[in-house]
Design an enzyme around this catalytic site. Structure first.
Site, PDB file in Angstrom:
ATOM      1  N   ASP A 108      -8.124 -98.505 101.015  1.00  0.00           N
ATOM      2  CA  ASP A 108      -7.478 -97.330 101.619  1.00  0.00           C
ATOM      3  C   ASP A 108      -7.212 -96.241 100.588  1.00  0.00           C
ATOM      4  O   ASP A 108      -6.298 -95.443 100.759  1.00  0.00           O
ATOM      5  CB  ASP A 108      -6.176 -97.729 102.316  1.00  0.00           C
ATOM      6  CG  ASP A 108      -5.155 -98.302 101.348  1.00  0.00           C
ATOM      7  OD1 ASP A 108      -5.500 -98.590 100.195  1.00  0.00           O
ATOM      8  OD2 ASP A 108      -3.987 -98.447 101.767  1.00  0.00           O
ATOM      9  N   LYS A 159       6.168-102.305  93.763  1.00  0.00           N
ATOM     10  CA  LYS A 159       7.182-101.643  94.590  1.00  0.00           C
ATOM     11  C   LYS A 159       8.578-101.661  93.957  1.00  0.00           C
ATOM     12  O   LYS A 159       9.524-102.228  94.522  1.00  0.00           O
ATOM     13  CB  LYS A 159       7.235-102.269  95.990  1.00  0.00           C
ATOM     14  CG  LYS A 159       5.884-102.419  96.678  1.00  0.00           C
ATOM     15  CD  LYS A 159       5.550-101.283  97.599  1.00  0.00           C
ATOM     16  CE  LYS A 159       4.062-101.103  97.826  1.00  0.00           C
ATOM     17  NZ  LYS A 159       3.338-102.165  98.467  1.00  0.00           N
ATOM     18  N   ASP A 223      -3.831 -92.626  98.213  1.00  0.00           N
ATOM     19  CA  ASP A 223      -3.775 -93.719  99.190  1.00  0.00           C
ATOM     20  C   ASP A 223      -3.635 -93.052 100.560  1.00  0.00           C
ATOM     21  O   ASP A 223      -2.736 -92.240 100.757  1.00  0.00           O
ATOM     22  CB  ASP A 223      -2.535 -94.573  98.850  1.00  0.00           C
ATOM     23  CG  ASP A 223      -2.295 -95.722  99.809  1.00  0.00           C
ATOM     24  OD1 ASP A 223      -2.538 -95.579 101.018  1.00  0.00           O
ATOM     25  OD2 ASP A 223      -1.823 -96.777  99.350  1.00  0.00           O
TER      26      ASP A 223
HETATM   27  N1  GDD Z   1      -8.786-108.963 103.232  1.00  0.00           N
HETATM   28  C1  GDD Z   1      -7.493-108.658 103.098  1.00  0.00           C
HETATM   29  N2  GDD Z   1      -6.558-109.622 103.365  1.00  0.00           N
HETATM   30  N3  GDD Z   1      -7.147-107.413 102.730  1.00  0.00           N
HETATM   31  C2  GDD Z   1      -5.835-107.127 102.610  1.00  0.00           C
HETATM   32  C3  GDD Z   1      -4.824-108.072 102.874  1.00  0.00           C
HETATM   33  C4  GDD Z   1      -5.229-109.394 103.276  1.00  0.00           C
HETATM   34  O1  GDD Z   1      -4.408-110.281 103.528  1.00  0.00           O
HETATM   35  N4  GDD Z   1      -3.620-107.465 102.675  1.00  0.00           N
HETATM   36  C5  GDD Z   1      -3.876-106.190 102.291  1.00  0.00           C
HETATM   37  N5  GDD Z   1      -5.218-105.985 102.266  1.00  0.00           N
HETATM   38  C6  GDD Z   1      -5.914-104.742 101.885  1.00  0.00           C
HETATM   39  C7  GDD Z   1      -5.459-103.542 102.703  1.00  0.00           C
HETATM   40  O2  GDD Z   1      -6.334-103.356 103.797  1.00  0.00           O
HETATM   41  C8  GDD Z   1      -5.562-102.400 101.707  1.00  0.00           C
HETATM   42  O3  GDD Z   1      -6.861-101.826 101.708  1.00  0.00           O
HETATM   43  C9  GDD Z   1      -5.351-103.067 100.362  1.00  0.00           C
HETATM   44  O4  GDD Z   1      -5.537-104.459 100.555  1.00  0.00           O
HETATM   45  C10 GDD Z   1      -3.944-102.806  99.789  1.00  0.00           C
HETATM   46  O5  GDD Z   1      -2.983-103.166 100.752  1.00  0.00           O
HETATM   47  P1  GDD Z   1      -1.848-102.163 101.230  1.00  0.00           P
HETATM   48  O6  GDD Z   1      -1.067-102.851 102.277  1.00  0.00           O
HETATM   49  O7  GDD Z   1      -2.420-100.829 101.540  1.00  0.00           O
HETATM   50  O8  GDD Z   1      -0.957-102.113  99.921  1.00  0.00           O
HETATM   51  P2  GDD Z   1      -0.038-100.914  99.394  1.00  0.00           P
HETATM   52  O9  GDD Z   1      -0.672 -99.597  99.634  1.00  0.00           O
HETATM   53  O10 GDD Z   1       1.343-101.135  99.895  1.00  0.00           O
HETATM   54  O11 GDD Z   1      -0.017-101.221  97.790  1.00  0.00           O
HETATM   55  C11 GDD Z   1      -1.222-101.493  97.089  1.00  0.00           C
HETATM   56  O12 GDD Z   1      -1.926-100.306  96.800  1.00  0.00           O
HETATM   57  C12 GDD Z   1      -1.256 -99.381  95.913  1.00  0.00           C
HETATM   58  C13 GDD Z   1      -2.203 -98.204  95.671  1.00  0.00           C
HETATM   59  O13 GDD Z   1      -2.529 -97.604  96.868  1.00  0.00           O
HETATM   60  C14 GDD Z   1      -0.851-102.236  95.795  1.00  0.00           C
HETATM   61  O14 GDD Z   1      -2.061-102.689  95.228  1.00  0.00           O
HETATM   62  C15 GDD Z   1      -0.105-101.324  94.823  1.00  0.00           C
HETATM   63  O15 GDD Z   1       0.097-101.997  93.598  1.00  0.00           O
HETATM   64  C16 GDD Z   1      -0.920-100.062  94.577  1.00  0.00           C
HETATM   65  O16 GDD Z   1      -0.205 -99.149  93.716  1.00  0.00           O
HETATM   66 MG    MG Z   2      -2.251 -98.887 100.710  1.00  0.00          MG
END
Ligand code: GDD
Ligand code: MG
Length: 348
Positions: A108, A159, A223
């Site tokens: 994303d 976070k 993001d």
């Molecule tokens: N296959 C799979 N299975 N993908 C997953 C799963 C899972 O269980 N959980 C999350 N994802 C994918 C989501 O679709 C997304 O593309 C990505 O992993 C990150 O998950 P998010 O839920 O969007 O996390 P976030 O935005 O709160 O935080 C993450 O991204 C930040 C940067 O955008 C973390 O990696 C942070 O450390 C980072 O700064």
């Molecule tokens: Mg995200």
């Protein structure tokens, strides 16, 4: 060296609801292209051919839309978890015994990061893992990363609270782009739920294996996981702030001579735009109807939606196949889902 890529695209996209009720986040349209194509572009540019999508939520819609990837310069395969295994668990599950250097992307993030530069950096450091970092003013919704002078990762705090983040005085966050050697797989128990952010990276630090950070500076990064950032990504793209993305083209539409469409807007195929309608800094999907004197500003309208006479839509997102009645006002920040009907004179 042979390298493959894994895109983590299994999240439910809850923060992007209602847009993700029928459209999983990886393929929400961004300037009328399924979002993941922007990621396939940067991978293809770096010469990476083998790309696996790790899916869980509505996997069939994603597979049907992207096919085998040949149209996009890569070879795509799909792995679907029976239930979400977390980011690290998904990586282990998708590797299926393969032990290769892998580029992992959060599915994303909109970025024009130079993947080749990141993998070159990874090799030059002889790293077991490399993580790309991006500076943001408020790191509290992200993974905060502390590094030393040489770029070694010292701490990873997912976070942090705003107070914690302020106390640390750091602003480089995990940009969701990793280069991982197969030894990282050994830190993840098979068949179990695991998170890169909460489990794998802390373990990697404990193990003292070489874990490095690549600092992004001039590159674009965002993001797109919330309506605000999804809309902001559109504004950035329309303003030409993202170097290296393909030019956006409007399709054939039926536009009245008295309609005014500014040059930054992108109009999808088969739209109908009636007399004296005004469209500024906006994206219309395929087959959108805009009636007389409707005004659309800074907004994204998904395919087959109708915006009726005298309505005003400002800095808003309207889902697919919706009907916005006459004289409706959608103020900045409105997010309307698919198949919605807003009666005449509604205000949101
Ligand atoms: N296959 C799979 N299975 N993908 C997953 C799963 C899972 O269980 N959980 C999350 N994802 C994918 C989501 O679709 C997304 O593309 C990505 O992993 C990150 O998950 P998010 O839920 O969007 O996390 P976030 O935005 O709160 O935080 C993450 O991204 C930040 C940067 O955008 C973390 O990696 C942070 O450390 C980072 O700064
Ligand atoms: Mg995200």
């Amino acid at each position: 060296m042979h390298m493959r890529a894994l895109i983590l695209a299994g999240g439910k996209g809850t923060r992007l609801r209602p847009l993700t009720v029928y459209t999983p986040k990886p393929i929400v349209p961004v300037v009328n292209r399924p979002f993941l194509l922007f990621q396939l572009d940067i991978l293809a540019k770096a010469g990476i051919k083998e790309v696996t999508l790790s899916l869980s939520y509505q996997p069939n819609k994603i597979e049907d839309l992207l096919g085998d990837g040949t149209d996009h310069g890569v070879h795509l395969s799909f792995v679907t978890e029976p239930s979400p295994m977390g980011t690290g668990g998904a990586y282990r599950f998708a590797s299926r015994g393969n032990r290769e250097t892998t580029i992992v992307l959060n599915g994303d993030i909109l970025t024009n990061a130079d993947i080749k530069r990141i993998t070159d950096f990874h090799r030059s450091k002889n790293a077991e893992a490399t993580i790309a970092l991006f500076p943001v003013p408020d790191p509290s919704n992200y993974g905060l990363v502390e590094t030393d002078q040489e770029g070694k990762v010292l701490r990873f705090i997912e976070k942090p609270s705003p107070e914690e983040a302020a106390a640390l005085g750091l602003n480089h966050i995990n940009a969701g782009i990793y280069v991982l050697e197969p030894s990282v797989l050994d830190l993840i128990p098979e068949g179990e739920n695991a998170s890169f952010e909460y489990d794998v990276f802390p373990k990697l630090l404990d193990s003292k294996k070489p874990f490095y950070a690549y600092l992004m500076d001039s590159e674009y990064w965002r993001d797109i996981g919330t309506p605000e950032s999804y809309l902001a990504a559109h504004h950035d793209l329309l303003a030409g702030k993202v170097d290296g993305v393909p030019d956006f083209e409007s399709g054939e539409s039926e536009t009245a001579t008295t309609a005014i469409i500014d040059s930054s807007s992108v109009i999808g195929e088969g739209c109908v735009i009636k007399p004296n309608a005004r469209i500024t800094n906006s994206v219309l999907g395929t087959g959108v109807h805009v009636e007389e004197k409707a005004v659309i500003t800074g907004s994204v309208i998904w395919p087959y939606t109708r915006i009726s006479t005298f309505s005003e839509v400002t800095d808003s997102i309207v889902g697919r196949g919706s009907h916005i009645g006459r004289n409706v006002t959608l103020r900045a920040g409105s997010v309307i889902g698919d198949k919605a009907t807003l009666p005449d004179y509604s205000k949101a």
